[in-house]
Design a protein around this motif. Structure first.
Motif, short mmCIF file in Angstrom:
data_model
loop_
_atom_site.label_atom_id
_atom_site.label_comp_id
_atom_site.label_asym_id
_atom_site.label_seq_id
_atom_site.Cartn_x
_atom_site.Cartn_y
_atom_site.Cartn_z
N GLU A 172 56.23 28.79 20.47
CA GLU A 172 55.20 29.70 20.74
C GLU A 172 55.31 30.60 20.85
O GLU A 172 54.63 31.75 20.73
CB GLU A 172 55.44 28.85 21.91
CG GLU A 172 53.67 29.69 23.02
CD GLU A 172 53.50 29.04 23.85
OE1 GLU A 172 51.79 28.53 24.35
OE2 GLU A 172 54.31 28.38 24.40
N LEU A 173 56.27 32.08 21.29
CA LEU A 173 56.68 32.65 20.97
C LEU A 173 56.39 33.72 19.94
O LEU A 173 56.02 33.83 19.83
CB LEU A 173 58.12 33.37 21.41
CG LEU A 173 58.54 34.46 21.70
CD1 LEU A 173 57.98 35.32 22.92
CD2 LEU A 173 60.03 34.76 22.02
N GLU A 174 56.92 32.52 18.53
CA GLU A 174 56.97 33.12 17.89
C GLU A 174 55.45 33.69 16.86
O GLU A 174 54.91 34.51 16.99
CB GLU A 174 57.32 32.12 16.62
CG GLU A 174 57.85 33.05 14.95
CD GLU A 174 58.57 33.08 13.78
OE1 GLU A 174 59.00 33.65 13.30
OE2 GLU A 174 60.24 31.75 14.32
N ALA A 175 54.58 32.30 17.57
CA ALA A 175 53.65 32.64 17.17
C ALA A 175 52.92 33.56 18.05
O ALA A 175 51.91 34.31 17.48
CB ALA A 175 52.78 31.08 17.49
N LEU A 176 52.91 34.03 18.91
CA LEU A 176 52.55 35.48 20.00
C LEU A 176 52.89 36.52 19.04
O LEU A 176 52.15 37.42 19.63
CB LEU A 176 52.78 35.03 21.27
CG LEU A 176 52.18 33.86 22.17
CD1 LEU A 176 53.03 33.35 23.55
CD2 LEU A 176 50.30 33.88 22.50
N CYS A 177 54.37 36.07 19.01
CA CYS A 177 54.68 37.61 18.16
C CYS A 177 54.23 38.24 17.26
O CYS A 177 53.49 39.50 16.45
CB CYS A 177 56.11 37.29 17.65
SG CYS A 177 57.41 37.51 19.19
N TYR A 218 59.35 41.38 13.70
CA TYR A 218 57.24 41.22 14.33
C TYR A 218 57.59 42.84 14.84
O TYR A 218 56.57 43.85 14.88
CB TYR A 218 57.66 40.71 14.98
CG TYR A 218 57.09 38.93 15.06
CD1 TYR A 218 56.00 38.86 13.75
CD2 TYR A 218 58.16 38.16 14.87
CE1 TYR A 218 55.43 37.52 13.52
CE2 TYR A 218 57.86 37.23 14.68
CZ TYR A 218 57.05 36.24 13.25
OH TYR A 218 56.42 35.83 12.55
N GLY A 219 58.39 43.82 15.07
CA GLY A 219 58.70 44.89 15.46
C GLY A 219 58.04 45.13 17.16
O GLY A 219 56.87 46.21 16.70
N LEU A 220 58.52 44.49 17.93
CA LEU A 220 57.54 44.64 19.43
C LEU A 220 58.61 44.84 20.32
O LEU A 220 60.57 44.49 20.18
CB LEU A 220 57.03 42.75 19.18
CG LEU A 220 55.88 42.44 18.28
CD1 LEU A 220 55.57 41.44 19.04
CD2 LEU A 220 54.94 43.48 18.97
N HIS A 221 58.38 45.83 21.23
CA HIS A 221 58.72 45.36 22.37
C HIS A 221 59.08 44.53 23.21
O HIS A 221 57.09 43.81 23.21
CB HIS A 221 59.19 46.66 23.09
CG HIS A 221 58.71 47.85 23.19
ND1 HIS A 221 58.57 48.64 21.85
CD2 HIS A 221 60.06 48.52 23.75
CE1 HIS A 221 59.70 49.64 21.62
NE2 HIS A 221 60.22 49.76 22.70
N LEU A 222 59.74 43.28 23.86
CA LEU A 222 58.76 42.56 24.60
C LEU A 222 59.92 41.67 25.84
O LEU A 222 61.01 42.98 26.59
CB LEU A 222 60.29 40.92 23.65
CG LEU A 222 59.31 40.60 22.37
CD1 LEU A 222 60.28 39.20 21.87
CD2 LEU A 222 58.03 40.09 22.89
N ILE A 223 59.56 41.36 27.27
CA ILE A 223 59.75 41.25 28.14
C ILE A 223 59.70 39.70 28.49
O ILE A 223 58.07 39.37 28.34
CB ILE A 223 59.04 42.13 29.10
CG1 ILE A 223 58.39 43.77 29.10
CG2 ILE A 223 59.80 41.55 30.84
CD1 ILE A 223 58.56 44.46 29.83
N ILE A 224 60.75 38.92 29.24
CA ILE A 224 60.05 37.30 28.93
C ILE A 224 61.29 37.06 29.96
O ILE A 224 62.62 37.74 30.19
CB ILE A 224 60.98 36.96 28.15
CG1 ILE A 224 60.51 35.19 28.02
CG2 ILE A 224 62.06 37.06 27.02
CD1 ILE A 224 60.00 34.84 26.16
#
Length: 258
Positions: free
Chosen positions: A21-26, A75-81
């Protein structure tokens, strides 16, 4: 800064599913040219995992965060989780911030533990503000939202945007909105609460994630079901909101963090 808040309904102890699910959101975030993607508290394990922490908690260099870092980089994103972090001192209810190269920029450990969390998590000891190329980002987690001292400490450390991964339950949606808008207004910063949806045993999570601006206005709000929102934040508005009155400047010296 383009922010995406993702109100998910993670499956308890089903880490492969939650990572999918995280990858789909990315992917969705990358296609929308998002800079920062933020998810709820304990978003990869589920919340009600207190009897399984020995099996589910991992150190920051464990396989779970290694995969999250790969996704951030790919995906070239900053992530907070939110994650369950294992250390030699105990297990923490933590929120991690990674940059778009997959580098861990910061890990905040929840200070204000709630209810049964006291029996399984070790409380954090300090607020955290991270200086990123997107801006100065402060972190807090769920029950921290209900203590004005936490966000005030972050604002005094220079936070322009406070992100709060959350797992708040029914019937607290209205109280959550009031608290987040007050935390933003009191400190003249942006505050984003990323709550979760779904149900685990007797716990029904209320969703209603929201982003509030430095004048206390609601900029985006979701309903109860899983959903996401994307919005552009102009962090210079924090300073603009302080032209008429600047609460941090005018705060009594005895109340300021040195």
């Amino acid at each position: 800064m383009r922010l995406m808040i993702a109100q998910t309904a993670p499956q308890r102890a089903q880490i492969p599913h939650n990572l999918d699910e995280l990858e789909a959101l990315c992917l969705q975030a990358k296609e929308a040219q998002v800079d920062l993607l933020a998810l709820p508290e304990l978003a990869l394990t589920g919340y009600l995992i207190f009897d399984r922490l020995d099996a589910l908690a991992e150190p920051l260099d464990g396989p779970l965060l290694t995969e999250v870092a790969r996704l951030a980089r790919h995906y070239g994103l900053h992530l907070i989780i939110g994650v369950a972090e294992r250390t030699t001192d105990g297990i923490y209810n933590s929120a991690v911030l990674l940059d778009d190269q997959g580098t861990l920029l910061g890990c905040y450990r929840k200070m204000q533990l709630w209810a049964d969390e006291h029996g399984v998590f070790t409380p954090g000891e300090a607020p955290l503000v991270v200086d990123t190329r997107l801006g100065r980002i402060g972190l807090m987690i769920c029950y921290d939202n209900e203590f004005p001292e936490v966000s005030r400490a972050l604002a005094q450390q220079g936070a322009e945007l406070i992100i709060s991964p959350t797992a708040n339950m029914v019937p607290n949606a209205k109280r959550q909105q009031l608290q987040i808008t007050c935390r933003a207004l009191d400190n003249q910063v942006f505050v984003a609460c990323i709550n979760r949806s779904g149900q685990e045993d007797h716990l029904q999570f209320c969703g209603n994630s929201l982003v509030a601006g430095p004048d206390g206005e609601v900029l985006a709000q979701l309903a109860e079901q899983p959903a996401s929102a994307i919005l552009d934040l102009d962090l210079s508005r924090c300073q603009k909101s302080r032209k008429a009155q600047d609460y941090l400047r005018d705060l009594h010296p005895r109340l300021k963090i040195s």
